[in-house]
Structure formats: structure tokens, C-alpha cells
Scaffold this motif. Structure first.
Motif, PDB file in Angstrom:
ATOM      1  N   HIS A 215     -15.478   7.724  -0.140  1.00  0.00           N
ATOM      2  CA  HIS A 215     -15.844   8.678   0.915  1.00  0.00           C
ATOM      3  C   HIS A 215     -15.349   8.191   2.266  1.00  0.00           C
ATOM      4  O   HIS A 215     -14.743   7.124   2.365  1.00  0.00           O
ATOM      5  N   GLU A 216     -15.631   8.964   3.299  1.00  0.00           N
ATOM      6  CA  GLU A 216     -14.970   8.805   4.592  1.00  0.00           C
ATOM      7  C   GLU A 216     -15.548   7.738   5.507  1.00  0.00           C
ATOM      8  O   GLU A 216     -14.930   7.407   6.528  1.00  0.00           O
ATOM      9  N   HIS A 217     -16.706   7.179   5.223  1.00  0.00           N
ATOM     10  CA  HIS A 217     -17.329   6.231   6.147  1.00  0.00           C
ATOM     11  C   HIS A 217     -16.486   4.963   6.286  1.00  0.00           C
ATOM     12  O   HIS A 217     -15.895   4.470   5.316  1.00  0.00           O
ATOM     13  N   ALA A 218     -16.465   4.410   7.499  1.00  0.00           N
ATOM     14  CA  ALA A 218     -15.553   3.316   7.817  1.00  0.00           C
ATOM     15  C   ALA A 218     -15.808   2.062   6.988  1.00  0.00           C
ATOM     16  O   ALA A 218     -14.875   1.281   6.750  1.00  0.00           O
ATOM     17  N   ASP A 219     -17.033   1.849   6.546  1.00  0.00           N
ATOM     18  CA  ASP A 219     -17.279   0.663   5.729  1.00  0.00           C
ATOM     19  C   ASP A 219     -16.696   0.797   4.326  1.00  0.00           C
ATOM     20  O   ASP A 219     -16.740  -0.151   3.530  1.00  0.00           O
ATOM     21  N   HIS A 220     -16.111   1.978   4.027  1.00  0.00           N
ATOM     22  CA  HIS A 220     -15.459   2.207   2.738  1.00  0.00           C
ATOM     23  C   HIS A 220     -13.963   2.466   2.871  1.00  0.00           C
ATOM     24  O   HIS A 220     -13.247   2.401   1.877  1.00  0.00           O
ATOM     25  N   ILE A 221     -13.499   2.774   4.063  1.00  0.00           N
ATOM     26  CA  ILE A 221     -12.057   2.897   4.300  1.00  0.00           C
ATOM     27  C   ILE A 221     -11.729   2.444   5.719  1.00  0.00           C
ATOM     28  O   ILE A 221     -12.216   3.037   6.697  1.00  0.00           O
ATOM     29  N   ASP A 222     -10.939   1.388   5.805  1.00  0.00           N
ATOM     30  CA  ASP A 222     -10.404   0.927   7.079  1.00  0.00           C
ATOM     31  C   ASP A 222      -9.072   1.662   7.260  1.00  0.00           C
ATOM     32  O   ASP A 222      -8.027   1.224   6.760  1.00  0.00           O
ATOM     33  N   GLN A 223      -9.112   2.795   7.956  1.00  0.00           N
ATOM     34  CA  GLN A 223      -7.958   3.692   7.987  1.00  0.00           C
ATOM     35  C   GLN A 223      -6.675   3.018   8.483  1.00  0.00           C
ATOM     36  O   GLN A 223      -5.627   3.155   7.839  1.00  0.00           O
ATOM     37  N   PRO A 224      -6.691   2.287   9.597  1.00  0.00           N
ATOM     38  CA  PRO A 224      -5.433   1.660  10.043  1.00  0.00           C
ATOM     39  C   PRO A 224      -4.854   0.689   9.018  1.00  0.00           C
ATOM     40  O   PRO A 224      -3.645   0.645   8.803  1.00  0.00           O
ATOM     41  N   VAL A 225      -5.720  -0.082   8.376  1.00  0.00           N
ATOM     42  CA  VAL A 225      -5.258  -1.055   7.383  1.00  0.00           C
ATOM     43  C   VAL A 225      -4.686  -0.345   6.161  1.00  0.00           C
ATOM     44  O   VAL A 225      -3.646  -0.733   5.616  1.00  0.00           O
ATOM     45  N   VAL A 226      -5.354   0.721   5.723  1.00  0.00           N
ATOM     46  CA  VAL A 226      -4.882   1.472   4.558  1.00  0.00           C
ATOM     47  C   VAL A 226      -3.538   2.143   4.848  1.00  0.00           C
ATOM     48  O   VAL A 226      -2.612   2.105   4.023  1.00  0.00           O
ATOM     49  N   LEU A 227      -3.412   2.758   6.024  1.00  0.00           N
ATOM     50  CA  LEU A 227      -2.145   3.397   6.377  1.00  0.00           C
ATOM     51  C   LEU A 227      -1.019   2.368   6.499  1.00  0.00           C
ATOM     52  O   LEU A 227       0.115   2.619   6.072  1.00  0.00           O
ATOM     53  N   GLU A 228      -1.327   1.213   7.040  1.00  0.00           N
ATOM     54  CA  GLU A 228      -0.329   0.146   7.138  1.00  0.00           C
ATOM     55  C   GLU A 228       0.131  -0.289   5.742  1.00  0.00           C
ATOM     56  O   GLU A 228       1.326  -0.504   5.509  1.00  0.00           O
ATOM     57  N   ALA A 229      -0.822  -0.392   4.824  1.00  0.00           N
ATOM     58  CA  ALA A 229      -0.478  -0.785   3.455  1.00  0.00           C
ATOM     59  C   ALA A 229       0.393   0.266   2.779  1.00  0.00           C
ATOM     60  O   ALA A 229       1.355  -0.060   2.074  1.00  0.00           O
ATOM     61  N   LEU A 230       0.076   1.546   2.992  1.00  0.00           N
ATOM     62  CA  LEU A 230       0.877   2.622   2.416  1.00  0.00           C
ATOM     63  C   LEU A 230       2.301   2.608   2.954  1.00  0.00           C
ATOM     64  O   LEU A 230       3.268   2.842   2.217  1.00  0.00           O
ATOM     65  N   GLN A 231       2.444   2.347   4.223  1.00  0.00           N
ATOM     66  CA  GLN A 231       3.766   2.334   4.839  1.00  0.00           C
ATOM     67  C   GLN A 231       4.577   1.108   4.424  1.00  0.00           C
ATOM     68  O   GLN A 231       5.797   1.187   4.290  1.00  0.00           O
ATOM     69  N   ALA A 232       3.884  -0.010   4.189  1.00  0.00           N
ATOM     70  CA  ALA A 232       4.582  -1.246   3.845  1.00  0.00           C
ATOM     71  C   ALA A 232       4.903  -1.353   2.359  1.00  0.00           C
ATOM     72  O   ALA A 232       5.831  -2.068   1.983  1.00  0.00           O
ATOM     73  N   ASN A 233       4.143  -0.652   1.527  1.00  0.00           N
ATOM     74  CA  ASN A 233       4.271  -0.792   0.083  1.00  0.00           C
ATOM     75  C   ASN A 233       4.600   0.554  -0.551  1.00  0.00           C
ATOM     76  O   ASN A 233       3.718   1.385  -0.778  1.00  0.00           O
ATOM     77  N   PRO A 234       5.855   0.801  -0.880  1.00  0.00           N
ATOM     78  CA  PRO A 234       6.254   2.102  -1.440  1.00  0.00           C
ATOM     79  C   PRO A 234       5.724   2.360  -2.834  1.00  0.00           C
ATOM     80  O   PRO A 234       5.820   3.481  -3.330  1.00  0.00           O
ATOM     81  N   ALA A 235       5.135   1.342  -3.479  1.00  0.00           N
ATOM     82  CA  ALA A 235       4.566   1.529  -4.817  1.00  0.00           C
ATOM     83  C   ALA A 235       3.102   1.964  -4.759  1.00  0.00           C
ATOM     84  O   ALA A 235       2.519   2.330  -5.783  1.00  0.00           O
ATOM     85  N   LEU A 236       2.508   1.938  -3.577  1.00  0.00           N
ATOM     86  CA  LEU A 236       1.070   2.196  -3.452  1.00  0.00           C
ATOM     87  C   LEU A 236       0.757   3.689  -3.398  1.00  0.00           C
ATOM     88  O   LEU A 236       1.360   4.430  -2.622  1.00  0.00           O
ATOM     89  N   VAL A 237      -0.212   4.119  -4.222  1.00  0.00           N
ATOM     90  CA  VAL A 237      -0.720   5.495  -4.195  1.00  0.00           C
ATOM     91  C   VAL A 237      -2.199   5.463  -3.861  1.00  0.00           C
ATOM     92  O   VAL A 237      -2.890   4.472  -4.128  1.00  0.00           O
ATOM     93  N   LEU A 238      -2.693   6.546  -3.284  1.00  0.00           N
ATOM     94  CA  LEU A 238      -4.092   6.614  -2.866  1.00  0.00           C
ATOM     95  C   LEU A 238      -4.721   7.908  -3.347  1.00  0.00           C
ATOM     96  O   LEU A 238      -4.103   8.973  -3.275  1.00  0.00           O
TER      97      LEU A 238
END
Length: 223
Positions: A44-67
């Protein structure tokens, strides 16, 4: 399958060279958990379950990552990606509904629930998805939803939250009756509080066939 717990609600699952991460939030060591990951599930959307900047950085850095995430979370991430990040990242962000069965980077995932537990009548209820991975590990997110028609093998137990009390935690463990159980959602507990809650869960859960074991951050077990 190897399960590694990180602070609060984040866990990392590894098998056959594949890595799946659930709920890398702001209370957790999210960057570390996401290293080399192939898939990430967000409850779900609460910050303690998704760190949005970190997740977006991981998606951009890792082309194998799906969410995969509830629709509102997926849409927010799509908007945050924007045109600058390109369609490659956007195409790897997927919305998921309750009652789905998915193959996610080689992990079999089933989804349950749909609604966050009530905190207070004046606090809006958001969407929440519980994930069952490989018919084994169940992460309920911020809910006590019990998977229907499924014998859960490994239960991740939200041991403390603004939306729960100890009796509800114990009843959740009793209802699921998984052979093994481990803690999540525990960052707001000090050692005294953790000992109290886990003592009840351990003692009463054992009467119903559940062996509860506490895990520290970065500690791993085979499940």
C-alpha cells in the motif's frame, strides 16, 4: 527459499538466483534490500511501506526490475517517472488487484484483501494488497486479512501498528495457523514492547500449531 527481514515491514526473498522484495519503506534499509532485485511488491501507499525516491532510483538503475502495487500506488509512480525517465521504466510498473495470480520474476504470487485496516473513522482507508509468494510466505501489509482456501506455510505477522492491539495480533496468528511465523511491522516497538507482544504470540500461537520466531534486521532464515 531464503527470507531476509529488514527493519519494519520489508522482507527480501531469494531462490534460484532470483530476488523479490516486499515493502521497501522509509523505515527500512530499502536500498540494501533492493540491490540486485528482480521484482518488488508494494502492499500500500504509506511511506513506511514504500520509499518512493529509493524505489524509483532502483527502477531506473536496474532494467531487470519490475514492480507490482495497488492501482493508486502504481499510478503515482507512473506520474513520478514522467517523460524524462522514458517508457522503459513506466512499462515495468504494474497495478494489481485482489484475487489475482501472477508469475513475478519466477515467483508465483497470489493477492488477497484489498483494504487497509481501520486506524480511525476520520482517517481515510486506503487500498492494501496481501501477497502470498510460492504458496508459502504471506505478507498481509497493513491488514489482518486471512487468505481463503490456502494453507499458509510461513506467516509474516504485523506485531505492532496504530491500527491494531495485541489481542488482534494473536487472533490473526491463530486464524492463519501457519507452521512458521516471523515478525514484520515492528519498528515502533522498543525491546520491552517487543518482548511483551512476542511473548503472547509465541505462547498462544504454539497452542494452535504455530512456531513463532523473532528476527532482527538483516537476519535470514530458510522457508
Amino acid at each position: 527459499m531464503k527470507l531476509t527481514k529488514y527493519t519494519h515491514a520489508c522482507v527480501r526473498l531469494e531462490k534460484d538466483g532470483k530476488v523479490l522484495v516486499i515493502d521497501p519503506g522509509t523505515f527500512s534499509e530499502s536500498k540494501e534490500a533492493l540491490e540486485g532485485a528482480h521484482a518488488v511488491l508494494i502492499t500500500h501507499e504509506h511511506a513506511d511501506h514504500i520509499d518512493q525516491p529509493v524505489v524509483l532510483e532502483a527502477l531506473q538503475a536496474n532494467p531487470a526490475l519490475v514492480l507490482y502495487a495497488p492501482g493508486g500506488v502504481a499510478n503515482t509512480l507512473q506520474e513520478a517517472v514522467g517523460e524524462s525517465a522514458g517508457g522503459d521504466v513506466s512499462g515495468r510498473i504494474h497495478s494489481v488487484d485482489p484475487g489475482s495470480a501472477l508469475d513475478v520474476a519466477g515467483f508465483g504470487v497470489r493477492t488477497f484483501g484489498g483494504q487497509h485496516a481501520l486506524i480511525h473513522a476520520q482517517i481515510p482507508v486506503v487500498h492494501n494488497i496481501g501477497y502470498l509468494v510460492d504458496e508459502n510466505v504471506f505478507h498481509p501489509g497493513d491488514s489482518f486479512v486471512v487468505p481463503d482456501g490456502i494453507a499458509v506455510k510461513t506467516l509474516l505477522v504485523p506485531t505492532h501498528a496504530p491500527w491494531s492491539k495485541v489481542g488482534e495480533v494473536v487472533d490473526f496468528v491463530i486464524s492463519v495457523r501457519a507452521p512458521k511465523a516471523y515478525p514484520v511491522h515492528d519498528a515502533l516497538l522498543n525491546d520491552l514492547g517487543r518482548g511483551l507482544v512476542e511473548g503472547h504470540v509465541t505462547r498462544i500461537g504454539a497452542r494452535y500449531g504455530t512456531e513463532y520466531r523473532s528476527l532482527k534486521s538483516r537476519e535470514s532464515v530458510e522457508v
